[in-house]
Design a protein around this motif. Structure first.
Motif, PDB file in Angstrom:
ATOM      1  N   THR A 232      91.413  58.564  61.261  1.00 30.02           N
ATOM      2  CA  THR A 232      90.375  58.764  62.173  1.00 30.02           C
ATOM      3  C   THR A 232      90.382  60.103  62.983  1.00 30.02           C
ATOM      4  OG1 THR A 232      90.101  57.715  64.341  1.00 30.02           O
ATOM      5  CG2 THR A 232      92.487  58.183  63.833  1.00 30.02           C
ATOM      6  N   THR A 233      89.158  60.322  63.441  1.00 24.66           N
ATOM      7  CA  THR A 233      89.110  61.672  64.233  1.00 24.66           C
ATOM      8  C   THR A 233      88.818  61.401  65.481  1.00 24.66           C
ATOM      9  OG1 THR A 233      86.821  61.604  63.571  1.00 24.66           O
ATOM     10  CG2 THR A 233      88.193  62.790  62.114  1.00 24.66           C
ATOM     11  N   ARG A 234      89.390  60.322  66.074  1.00 25.55           N
ATOM     12  CA  ARG A 234      88.814  60.017  67.568  1.00 25.55           C
ATOM     13  C   ARG A 234      89.181  60.997  68.587  1.00 25.55           C
ATOM     14  NH1 ARG A 234      90.729  54.937  70.753  1.00 25.55           N
ATOM     15  NH2 ARG A 234      89.445  55.184  72.465  1.00 25.55           N
ATOM     16  N   GLY A 235      90.507  61.785  68.371  1.00 23.59           N
ATOM     17  CA  GLY A 235      90.778  62.940  69.356  1.00 23.59           C
ATOM     18  C   GLY A 235      92.170  62.435  69.759  1.00 23.59           C
ATOM     19  N   ASP A 236      92.487  63.383  70.780  1.00 20.85           N
ATOM     20  CA  ASP A 236      93.998  63.513  71.184  1.00 20.85           C
ATOM     21  C   ASP A 236      93.955  63.867  72.823  1.00 20.85           C
ATOM     22  OD1 ASP A 236      94.981  63.795  68.633  1.00 20.85           O
ATOM     23  OD2 ASP A 236      94.292  65.854  68.727  1.00 20.85           O
ATOM     24  N   ILE A 237      94.828  63.035  73.407  1.00 26.98           N
ATOM     25  CA  ILE A 237      95.360  63.242  74.750  1.00 26.98           C
ATOM     26  C   ILE A 237      96.534  64.334  74.904  1.00 26.98           C
ATOM     27  CG2 ILE A 237      95.878  62.154  76.865  1.00 26.98           C
ATOM     28  CD1 ILE A 237      94.624  59.773  76.249  1.00 26.98           C
ATOM     29  N   PHE A 238      96.033  65.310  75.490  1.00 31.68           N
ATOM     30  CA  PHE A 238      97.357  66.332  75.818  1.00 31.68           C
ATOM     31  C   PHE A 238      98.255  66.121  76.865  1.00 31.68           C
ATOM     32  CE2 PHE A 238      94.128  68.087  72.971  1.00 31.68           C
ATOM     33  CZ  PHE A 238      94.809  68.793  72.088  1.00 31.68           C
ATOM     34  N   HIS A 239      99.253  65.936  76.895  1.00 31.62           N
ATOM     35  CA  HIS A 239     100.367  65.745  78.158  1.00 31.62           C
ATOM     36  C   HIS A 239     100.467  66.937  78.779  1.00 31.62           C
ATOM     37  CE1 HIS A 239     100.628  61.711  76.601  1.00 31.62           C
ATOM     38  NE2 HIS A 239     101.394  62.071  75.647  1.00 31.62           N
ATOM     39  N   ASN A 240      99.466  67.417  79.408  1.00 29.20           N
ATOM     40  CA  ASN A 240      99.201  68.792  80.065  1.00 29.20           C
ATOM     41  C   ASN A 240      99.420  68.745  81.496  1.00 29.20           C
ATOM     42  OD1 ASN A 240      97.060  67.896  80.841  1.00 29.20           O
ATOM     43  ND2 ASN A 240      95.768  69.088  79.338  1.00 29.20           N
ATOM     44  N   GLN A 241      99.665  67.719  82.192  1.00 28.95           N
ATOM     45  CA  GLN A 241      99.581  67.547  83.431  1.00 28.95           C
ATOM     46  C   GLN A 241     100.477  68.447  84.330  1.00 28.95           C
ATOM     47  OE1 GLN A 241     100.019  64.976  81.442  1.00 28.95           O
ATOM     48  NE2 GLN A 241      98.687  63.351  81.600  1.00 28.95           N
ATOM     49  N   LEU A 242     101.783  68.584  83.972  1.00 28.69           N
ATOM     50  CA  LEU A 242     102.664  69.359  84.687  1.00 28.69           C
ATOM     51  C   LEU A 242     102.297  70.997  84.438  1.00 28.69           C
ATOM     52  CD1 LEU A 242     105.968  67.674  83.212  1.00 28.69           C
ATOM     53  CD2 LEU A 242     104.674  67.350  85.544  1.00 28.69           C
ATOM     54  N   ALA A 243     101.776  71.260  83.257  1.00 28.84           N
ATOM     55  CA  ALA A 243     101.466  72.605  83.401  1.00 28.84           C
ATOM     56  C   ALA A 243     100.320  72.904  84.189  1.00 28.84           C
ATOM     57  CB  ALA A 243     101.222  73.095  81.884  1.00 28.84           C
ATOM     58  N   LYS A 244      99.432  71.919  84.102  1.00 24.08           N
ATOM     59  CA  LYS A 244      97.972  72.120  84.844  1.00 24.08           C
ATOM     60  C   LYS A 244      98.327  72.166  86.400  1.00 24.08           C
ATOM     61  CE  LYS A 244      93.757  69.519  84.861  1.00 24.08           C
ATOM     62  NZ  LYS A 244      93.105  68.298  84.052  1.00 24.08           N
ATOM     63  N   LYS A 245      99.234  71.244  86.918  1.00 25.75           N
ATOM     64  CA  LYS A 245      99.655  71.202  88.298  1.00 25.75           C
ATOM     65  C   LYS A 245     100.188  72.742  88.692  1.00 25.75           C
ATOM     66  CE  LYS A 245     100.465  69.133  92.135  1.00 25.75           C
ATOM     67  NZ  LYS A 245     101.657  69.286  92.660  1.00 25.75           N
ATOM     68  N   LEU A 246     100.959  73.302  87.680  1.00 26.11           N
ATOM     69  CA  LEU A 246     101.516  74.507  88.034  1.00 26.11           C
ATOM     70  C   LEU A 246     100.322  75.907  88.039  1.00 26.11           C
ATOM     71  CD1 LEU A 246     104.919  74.086  86.382  1.00 26.11           C
ATOM     72  CD2 LEU A 246     104.452  74.334  89.072  1.00 26.11           C
ATOM     73  N   GLY A 247      99.338  75.429  87.551  1.00 25.97           N
ATOM     74  CA  GLY A 247      98.246  76.574  87.502  1.00 25.97           C
ATOM     75  C   GLY A 247      98.163  77.127  86.175  1.00 25.97           C
ATOM     76  N   ALA A 248      98.742  76.644  85.027  1.00 25.83           N
ATOM     77  CA  ALA A 248      98.600  77.249  83.884  1.00 25.83           C
ATOM     78  C   ALA A 248      97.334  77.087  83.056  1.00 25.83           C
ATOM     79  CB  ALA A 248      99.470  76.548  82.891  1.00 25.83           C
ATOM     80  N   LYS A 249      96.977  78.180  82.320  1.00 28.38           N
ATOM     81  CA  LYS A 249      95.498  78.216  81.629  1.00 28.38           C
ATOM     82  C   LYS A 249      95.396  76.919  80.474  1.00 28.38           C
ATOM     83  CE  LYS A 249      93.874  82.545  83.243  1.00 28.38           C
ATOM     84  NZ  LYS A 249      93.948  84.032  82.840  1.00 28.38           N
ATOM     85  N   LEU A 250      94.572  76.387  80.363  1.00 27.38           N
ATOM     86  CA  LEU A 250      94.247  75.599  79.338  1.00 27.38           C
ATOM     87  C   LEU A 250      92.880  76.063  78.826  1.00 27.38           C
ATOM     88  CD1 LEU A 250      94.899  72.056  81.262  1.00 27.38           C
ATOM     89  CD2 LEU A 250      96.384  73.371  80.394  1.00 27.38           C
ATOM     90  N   ASP A 251      93.030  75.514  77.372  1.00 30.67           N
ATOM     91  CA  ASP A 251      91.723  75.687  76.662  1.00 30.67           C
ATOM     92  C   ASP A 251      90.855  74.621  76.931  1.00 30.67           C
ATOM     93  OD1 ASP A 251      92.483  73.815  74.818  1.00 30.67           O
ATOM     94  OD2 ASP A 251      92.981  75.128  73.318  1.00 30.67           O
ATOM     95  N   SER A 252      89.719  74.640  76.331  1.00 29.51           N
ATOM     96  CA  SER A 252      88.615  73.759  76.574  1.00 29.51           C
ATOM     97  C   SER A 252      89.054  72.378  76.035  1.00 29.51           C
ATOM     98  CB  SER A 252      87.297  73.988  75.875  1.00 29.51           C
ATOM     99  OG  SER A 252      87.542  74.041  74.401  1.00 29.51           O
ATOM    100  N   ASP A 253      90.091  72.180  75.159  1.00 31.67           N
ATOM    101  CA  ASP A 253      90.557  70.793  74.600  1.00 31.67           C
ATOM    102  C   ASP A 253      91.644  70.322  75.520  1.00 31.67           C
ATOM    103  OD1 ASP A 253      88.688  70.649  72.358  1.00 31.67           O
ATOM    104  OD2 ASP A 253      90.103  71.927  71.151  1.00 31.67           O
ATOM    105  N   GLY A 254      92.126  71.232  76.242  1.00 34.52           N
ATOM    106  CA  GLY A 254      93.205  70.730  77.222  1.00 34.52           C
ATOM    107  C   GLY A 254      94.663  70.965  76.867  1.00 34.52           C
ATOM    108  N   GLN A 255      94.487  72.033  75.818  1.00 34.63           N
ATOM    109  CA  GLN A 255      95.918  72.619  75.220  1.00 34.63           C
ATOM    110  C   GLN A 255      96.583  73.591  76.044  1.00 34.63           C
ATOM    111  OE1 GLN A 255      95.352  71.976  70.440  1.00 34.63           O
ATOM    112  NE2 GLN A 255      93.770  73.203  71.432  1.00 34.63           N
ATOM    113  N   ILE A 256      97.646  73.589  76.329  1.00 36.72           N
ATOM    114  CA  ILE A 256      98.112  74.806  77.026  1.00 36.72           C
ATOM    115  C   ILE A 256      98.509  76.270  76.365  1.00 36.72           C
ATOM    116  CG2 ILE A 256     100.308  75.540  78.462  1.00 36.72           C
ATOM    117  CD1 ILE A 256     101.254  72.722  78.410  1.00 36.72           C
TER     118      ILE A 256
END
Ligand SMILES: Cc1cc2nc3c(=O)[nH]c(=O)nc-3n(C[C@H](O)[C@H](O)[C@H](O)COP(=O)(O)OP(=O)(O)OC[C@H]3O[C@@H](n4cnc5c(N)ncnc54)[C@H](O)[C@@H]3O)c2cc1C
Length: 337
Positions: A232-256
């Motif tokens: 399947t090519t349905r996609g992924d959910i990135f567990h990036n919430q903690l990094a996001k909360k600290l203001g880390a830059k993510l790419d357009s897919d949500g990868q840190i």
């Protein structure tokens, strides 16, 4: 003897005790760092019954077994491992404060190794076959499906390219859109025709399977189609919430976003494994965990020189331990005649 640490603040906390986190813990433990791994216990590696592409296991190794051995190895080097799920994080001066379901934790350096979640298609029967005959990754599983009947579920350019690439492994490849409107572009549509890859456009009612082995796709109407494996090519959910909360830059897919040493855009915050833009493979996650650990160790060392904590550590050594090797006295020579 280890460098004196504030008992309430760890030198390093790793959130995520999957492949990347455990690899980092082994390196940090061996670097004599005070390291705690906090893990909620849902590593994707558990889904793989036989990992065939990890160096050093010619007959394959179970994902569970790899994790279990990783935990034993990390503990051997005094890394601490704890089961908890971190729900929020904040930065206070130079300390990160992590709030888990069970406890609150404080640390000087934070490594996020929280991984991702591959979204399986929402088709009855698919979940039972995950890791056995339903796969997400060509690099992991293409080889094991050679010469079998393969269906790629998807309606995008990615699904078309997936199908084309799978021709290296099997002549019998179809694309199944599961009733979705195909949104591949003209070029990809042309490729499907040129390479004579059949497209099944009906909604899939369920997957016929026995003992986790897929046998056929059943459609909402009309006859089904016999297949052995599903991708399947349905996609992924990135567990990036903690990094996001600290203001880390993510790419357009949500990868840190990380540099080559796994440093994020936030000072003292690192990330490794599938939650970064790495190709999601166990051996890459392990390598990234090791690289992150080396960078953390180096940064803590430089900090200990700047803050003179290494000097204070040395004072303790000088007070309590033998610090100068004994002088080796030359053996007296036999008296000459
Ligand atoms: C079905 C399947 C088969 C696969 N087969 C292969 C294969 O054959 N070969 C291969 O190389 N790769 C394979 N993979 C991919 C492989 O599992 C991943 O590359 C690898 O597990 C990534 O390691 P990681 O450390 O980044 O993430 P994970 O191993 O997934 O670990 C992340 C950890 O973080 C924890 N976590 C997340 N959020 C929190 C939080 N807030 N607090 C505490 N803990 C948290 C999770 O519980 C988990 O334990 C497969 C994946 C799947 C799904």
């Amino acid at each position: 003897m280890k460098l004196a640490a504030d008992p309430n603040t760890r030198e390093v906390i790793v959130v995520g005790g999957g492949i990347a986190g455990l690899s980092a813990a082994i390196y940090l433990g061996r670097a004599q760092r005070d390291v705690l791994v906090i893990d909620s216990g849902h590593s994707m590696a558990k889904w793989e019954p036989v990992v065939q592409n990890y160096l050093g296991f010619p007959n394959g190794v179970g994902g569970e077994e790899l994790l279990k051995n990783g935990r034993i190895q990390a503990k051997r080097y005094e890394a601490r491992l704890i089961r908890d799920e971190i729900k929020s994080v904040s930065a206070r001066k130079s300390i990160f404060v992590l709030k888990g379901k069970r406890k609150t934790y404080r640390t000087k350096r934070l490594l996020i190794a929280t991984g991702i979640f591959h979204l399986p298609p929402e088709i009855p029967g698919v979940k039972q076959c995950l890791g056995h005959s339903m796969f997400f990754c060509k690099d992991c599983d293409g080889y094991r499906v050679r010469r079998k009947r393969i269906a790629i579920i998807g309606a995008s350019n990615e699904a078309v390219e997936y199908a084309l690439d799978m021709l290296h492994y099997s002549a019998c490849v179809i694309v199944a859109t599961n009733g979705k409107r195909a949104h591949w572009d003209k070029q990809h549509g042309r490729w499907l025709k040129e390479y004579e890859i059949p497209v099944a456009r009906k909604r899939i009612r369920d997957v016929d399977h026995r003992k986790r082995k897929i046998r056929a796709l059943k459609f909402a109407s009309g006859p089904g189609v016999k297949i052995d494996y599903l991708f399947t090519t349905r996609g992924d959910i990135f567990h990036n919430q903690l990094a996001k909360k600290l203001g880390a830059k993510l790419d357009s897919d949500g990868q840190i976003k990380v540099d080559h040493c796994m440093r994020t855009s936030v000072p003292r915050l690192y990330a490794a494994g599938c939650v970064t833009p790495a190709n999601c493979q166990m051996i890459i996650a392990a390598g990234q965990g090791a690289a992150a650990a080396q960078a953390i160790n180096r940064d803590l060392f430089e900090e200990s020189l700047a803050s003179h904590s290494l000097r204070r550590f040395r004072d303790e050594q000088l007070e309590s331990e033998k610090t100068v090797p004994e002088v080796e006295r030359p053996k007296s020579k036999a008296r000459r005649r």
